[in-house]
Design an enzyme around this catalytic site. Structure first.
Site, PDB file in Angstrom:
ATOM      1  N   ARG A 167      31.392  68.181   2.419  1.00  0.00           N
ATOM      2  CA  ARG A 167      31.045  66.967   2.498  1.00  0.00           C
ATOM      3  C   ARG A 167      29.533  66.831   1.664  1.00  0.00           C
ATOM      4  O   ARG A 167      28.878  67.743   1.625  1.00  0.00           O
ATOM      5  CB  ARG A 167      30.648  66.747   4.089  1.00  0.00           C
TER       6      ARG A 167
ATOM      7  N   HIS B 217      35.540  62.598  -5.324  1.00  0.00           N
ATOM      8  CA  HIS B 217      36.167  63.038  -4.088  1.00  0.00           C
ATOM      9  C   HIS B 217      37.580  63.028  -4.158  1.00  0.00           C
ATOM     10  O   HIS B 217      38.333  62.312  -3.134  1.00  0.00           O
ATOM     11  CB  HIS B 217      35.617  61.904  -3.027  1.00  0.00           C
TER      12      HIS B 217
END
Length: 307
Positions: A222, A270
Site C-alpha cells: 500500500r 497499481h
C-alpha cells in the site's frame, strides 16, 4: 436479504453482471441505482466513500473485493457488530509473486537502465547481479508473502522474512526486536505488509538507513507504507540503488510528482495483482449463503489486528 456493490472505478456493473450470471436468485444492486436500503445485508466494496455504509440498517457483512481492507478499517461509521471479510485467492498470490519476481530480475539485469538507454539511442554496458549476489527480505508473510518466498526459493534465491510469527520453511525474523537484524542482511526489500496503524509510514528514512548500501526497495503493498520524500532522499544520496513502486499515497500519481522520470525509480499503476471476478465470485456467494444460514463466514478480518 440483498447485496449492494460499492465501487468508484466504474466496474460495479461488470461485477453485478458476473454475480447475477452465477446466481440469479440473489437481489444484487449497484450503489448508484435505486434499491431498498433495509434489504441490504452484505456490501461488496472497494475504496467505497466513507460514510456510504451507514444508510443500511440491516447490514451484517462488509466484504472487501480484494486482499486489502485498510480502506474499510478507516471508515469509522462501520459498526463493531458488522463482520468484515477479505479475498483469499491463490490466483492473486501467484500473480503478485510473478510480478515481484519480474521486478527483481529487472533490477538484477538492469532492464530499466537499458530501457532508458534505448530511448536515448545510447550504447553503454552496466555490470549486472546474479541471484547468488542478493538476499531478498520480505516484510509480511501472509498468503502473498509466503507464496512469493516459496517461489523465490524454488528459483534458487536466498530468502528471509519479517513477521509476527515464524513461518515454516522460511527464515523468519520476529517483530520489532529483530527488525534491525533482518534489514542489515537484506539487499532487496519487498513490502507485502497489511496497512495498519503499526505499519503506516514504516518505509521511512530510519528504516532505509538500516539496509545495506545499494539495497533496492520494492513496494507492492500500500502507498501508505512509504514515506515518499524519504525514499527520494535515500535514492538521491546513493544509499539506495533504486526502487520499484506499484502503489502510492495518491493514485493516480500526480503529474508533477518527482517519481515521474526518476532514473532509478520504476513506476507501475497499481497492477501487480488484480482481483479476478471468476475466482472471487464463488467466495462472495459462499459467504452470502453462510450469512443467510447464520453460519461462520470465511476469510474474516480481525478488527484488532487490521487484517
Amino acid at each position: 436479504m440483498a447485496i449492494v456493490i460499492i465501487r468508484q472505478d466504474g466496474k460495479a456493473s461488470h461485477w453485478k453482471e458476473i454475480l447475477l450470471s452465477t446466481s440469479k436468485n440473489i437481489p444484487i444492486y449497484e450503489f448508484g441505482e435505486e434499491h431498498p436500503k433495509e434489504d441490504i445485508t452484505m456490501a461488496l466494496v472497494w475504496q467505497h466513500p466513507k460514510g456510504s455504509l451507514k444508510q443500511y440498517p440491516n447490514l451484517k457483512c462488509v466484504a472487501s473485493m480484494g486482499a486489502g481492507v485498510d480502506f474499510i478499517m478507516a471508515d469509522s461509521d462501520i459498526s463493531e457488530n458488522i463482520t468484515i471479510t477479505r479475498v483469499v485467492d491463490p490466483m492473486l498470490a501467484n500473480d503478485m509473486s510473478e510480478f515481484v519476481i519480474a521486478c527483481i530480475y529487472s533490477h538484477l539485469k538492469n532492464l530499466s537502465f537499458y530501457g532508458q538507454q534505448e530511448s536515448q539511442k545510447s550504447w553503454t554496458r552496466k555490470e549486472y547481479l546474479s541471484k547468488e549476489d542478493v538476499t531478498i527480505g520480505i516484510m509480511g508473510l501472509g498468503e502473498l508473502g509466503r507464496t512469493l518466498a516459496k517461489d523465490l526459493q524454488h528459483q534458487g534465491f536466498q530468502v528471509q522474512g519479517w513477521a509476527n510469527s515464524r513461518k515454516e520453511g522460511i527464515h523468519t525474523f520476529l517483530g520489532k526486536k529483530e527488525l534491525t537484524q533482518f534489514l542489515s542482511t537484506t539487499s532487496i526489500l519487498v513490502c507485502l505488509l497489511p496497512l495498519t496503524e503499526d505499519t503506516r509510514n514504516i518505509l521511512d528514512k530510519e528504516l532505509f538507513k538500516k539496509l545495506p548500501k545499494d539495497a533496492y526497495v520494492i513496494n507492492v503493498a500500500r502507498g501508505g507504507h512509504l514515506v515518499e520524500k524519504d525514499l527520494l532522499n535515500m535514492v538521491d544520496s546513493g544509499h539506495l540503488s533504486g526502487a520499484s513502486l506499484d502503489v502510492f499515497s495518491q493514485e493516480p500519481l500526480p503529474q508533477d510528482h518527482p517519481f515521474w522520470g526518476h532514473p532509478n525509480i520504476h513506476i507501475t499503476p497499481h497492477i501487480a495483482s488484480i482481483s479476478s471476478p471468476k475466482s472471487i465470485v464463488p467466495q462472495i456467494l459462499e459467504n452470502y449463503n453462510r450469512l443467510a444460514k447464520g453460519e461462520q463466514l470465511k476469510n474474516v478480518v480481525s478488527t484488532s489486528k487490521g487484517y
